[in-house]
Design a protein around this motif. Structure first.
Motif, short mmCIF file in Angstrom:
data_model
loop_
_atom_site.label_atom_id
_atom_site.label_comp_id
_atom_site.label_asym_id
_atom_site.label_seq_id
_atom_site.Cartn_x
_atom_site.Cartn_y
_atom_site.Cartn_z
N ILE A 72 26.82 11.26 11.19
CA ILE A 72 25.51 11.87 11.46
C ILE A 72 25.59 13.37 11.21
CG2 ILE A 72 23.87 12.50 13.30
CD1 ILE A 72 24.38 9.67 14.48
N LEU A 73 26.61 14.01 11.75
CA LEU A 73 26.77 15.46 11.57
C LEU A 73 26.92 15.81 10.10
CD1 LEU A 73 29.13 16.32 14.56
CD2 LEU A 73 26.70 16.89 14.32
N ASP A 74 27.69 15.03 9.37
CA ASP A 74 27.87 15.31 7.95
C ASP A 74 26.54 15.19 7.20
OD1 ASP A 74 29.73 15.97 5.82
OD2 ASP A 74 29.24 13.98 5.05
N LEU A 75 25.77 14.19 7.52
CA LEU A 75 24.48 14.01 6.85
C LEU A 75 23.53 15.17 7.14
CD1 LEU A 75 23.98 10.19 7.48
CD2 LEU A 75 24.26 11.30 5.25
N VAL A 76 23.39 15.54 8.42
CA VAL A 76 22.42 16.58 8.75
C VAL A 76 22.87 17.97 8.30
CG1 VAL A 76 21.37 15.29 10.65
CG2 VAL A 76 23.18 16.95 11.15
N GLN A 77 24.19 18.22 8.23
CA GLN A 77 24.61 19.54 7.78
C GLN A 77 24.44 19.70 6.27
OE1 GLN A 77 28.62 20.86 8.41
NE2 GLN A 77 29.55 19.19 7.29
N HIS A 78 24.34 18.61 5.54
CA HIS A 78 24.10 18.69 4.10
C HIS A 78 22.62 18.57 3.75
CE1 HIS A 78 28.46 18.12 3.90
NE2 HIS A 78 28.34 18.81 2.80
N ASP A 79 21.83 17.98 4.65
CA ASP A 79 20.38 17.86 4.38
C ASP A 79 19.64 17.68 5.70
OD1 ASP A 79 17.81 17.40 3.52
OD2 ASP A 79 18.32 15.72 2.20
N ALA A 80 19.21 18.79 6.27
CA ALA A 80 18.52 18.76 7.56
C ALA A 80 17.11 18.19 7.46
CB ALA A 80 18.46 20.17 8.16
N SER A 81 16.65 17.94 6.24
CA SER A 81 15.30 17.39 6.10
C SER A 81 15.26 15.87 6.23
CB SER A 81 14.70 17.79 4.74
OG SER A 81 15.37 17.10 3.68
N LEU A 82 16.43 15.24 6.35
CA LEU A 82 16.46 13.78 6.53
C LEU A 82 15.76 13.39 7.82
CD1 LEU A 82 20.17 12.98 5.55
CD2 LEU A 82 18.12 12.45 4.21
N SER A 83 14.99 12.33 7.76
CA SER A 83 14.34 11.83 8.98
C SER A 83 15.36 11.05 9.80
CB SER A 83 13.17 10.92 8.62
OG SER A 83 13.65 9.70 8.04
N VAL A 84 15.05 10.85 11.07
CA VAL A 84 15.93 10.05 11.93
C VAL A 84 16.09 8.65 11.35
CG1 VAL A 84 16.21 9.03 14.21
CG2 VAL A 84 15.44 11.40 14.00
N ALA A 85 15.01 8.10 10.81
CA ALA A 85 15.08 6.76 10.22
C ALA A 85 16.04 6.72 9.03
CB ALA A 85 13.69 6.30 9.79
N GLU A 86 16.00 7.76 8.20
CA GLU A 86 16.91 7.82 7.04
C GLU A 86 18.36 7.95 7.48
OE1 GLU A 86 14.28 9.93 3.55
OE2 GLU A 86 14.80 11.16 5.31
N ILE A 87 18.60 8.81 8.50
CA ILE A 87 19.96 8.98 9.02
C ILE A 87 20.44 7.67 9.63
CG2 ILE A 87 21.37 10.19 10.73
CD1 ILE A 87 19.34 12.56 10.40
#
Length: 165
Positions: free
Chosen positions: A12-27
């Motif tokens: 989760i941290l890796d995903l959001v630090q590379h793209d904070a625009s991802l929705s919770v559903a996408e993550i």
């Protein structure tokens, strides 16, 4: 918090630090959770201060702010009062995008972004040197950036993170 970081939290941290625009559903989809548990994990990571904030990164060059300098600063007398005064001043200067205390003969390294060398000279004279706290500044102009990332190397604490660049 690092000791409690499980593989799902790390991903989760890796995903959001590379793209904070991802929705919770996408993550959630990418880490194999449903949205509600994923949101709770993100909230827990925010509450723990692991996720400090979410920002949009701008291209300074395209905005006409392509002059970058690393300024190595030595204070005249590094007393607690002078260190505090210097750090308070630096916090107010928008040109300084990073400031760190360093070991060695000097006291600080500043990363400064301005429009051009003339604007940097004005910053140097009107802000940095006018404080009356600085005895020496060594400026290193960036000719070309080789790597510039905000990503924390999560692979060092979790083998489950492999983010391709």
């Amino acid at each position: 918090m690092a000791e409690a970081l499980d593989p799902v939290d790390a991903r989760i941290l890796d995903l959001v630090q590379h793209d904070a625009s991802l929705s919770v559903a996408e993550i959630a989809e990418q880490v194999g959770l449903s949205p509600s548990p994923c949101w709770r994990r993100i909230k827990r990571l925010e509450d723990a201060g692991v996720i400090r904030k979410r920002v949009t990164l701008l291209d300074s060059e395209k905005l006409g702010l392509g002059f970058e300098v690393y300024a190595i600063v030595k204070l005249t007398l590094p007393t607690k009062e002078n260190l505090d005064a210097f750090e308070d001043a630096v916090a107010r200067w928008p040109e300084v995008v990073q400031c760190a205390t360093i070991t060695g003969r000097e006291d600080y390294v500043l990363r400064v972004i301005t429009k051009d060398i003339h604007t940097f000279d004005e910053f140097l004279r009107e802000r940095l040197l006018s404080l009356g706290l600085v005895s020496d500044v060594e400026s290193h102009i960036v000719v070309r950036g080789v790597k510039n990332t905000t990503a924390v190397p999560l692979g060092l604490i979790s083998p489950h993170v492999e983010h391709p660049e």
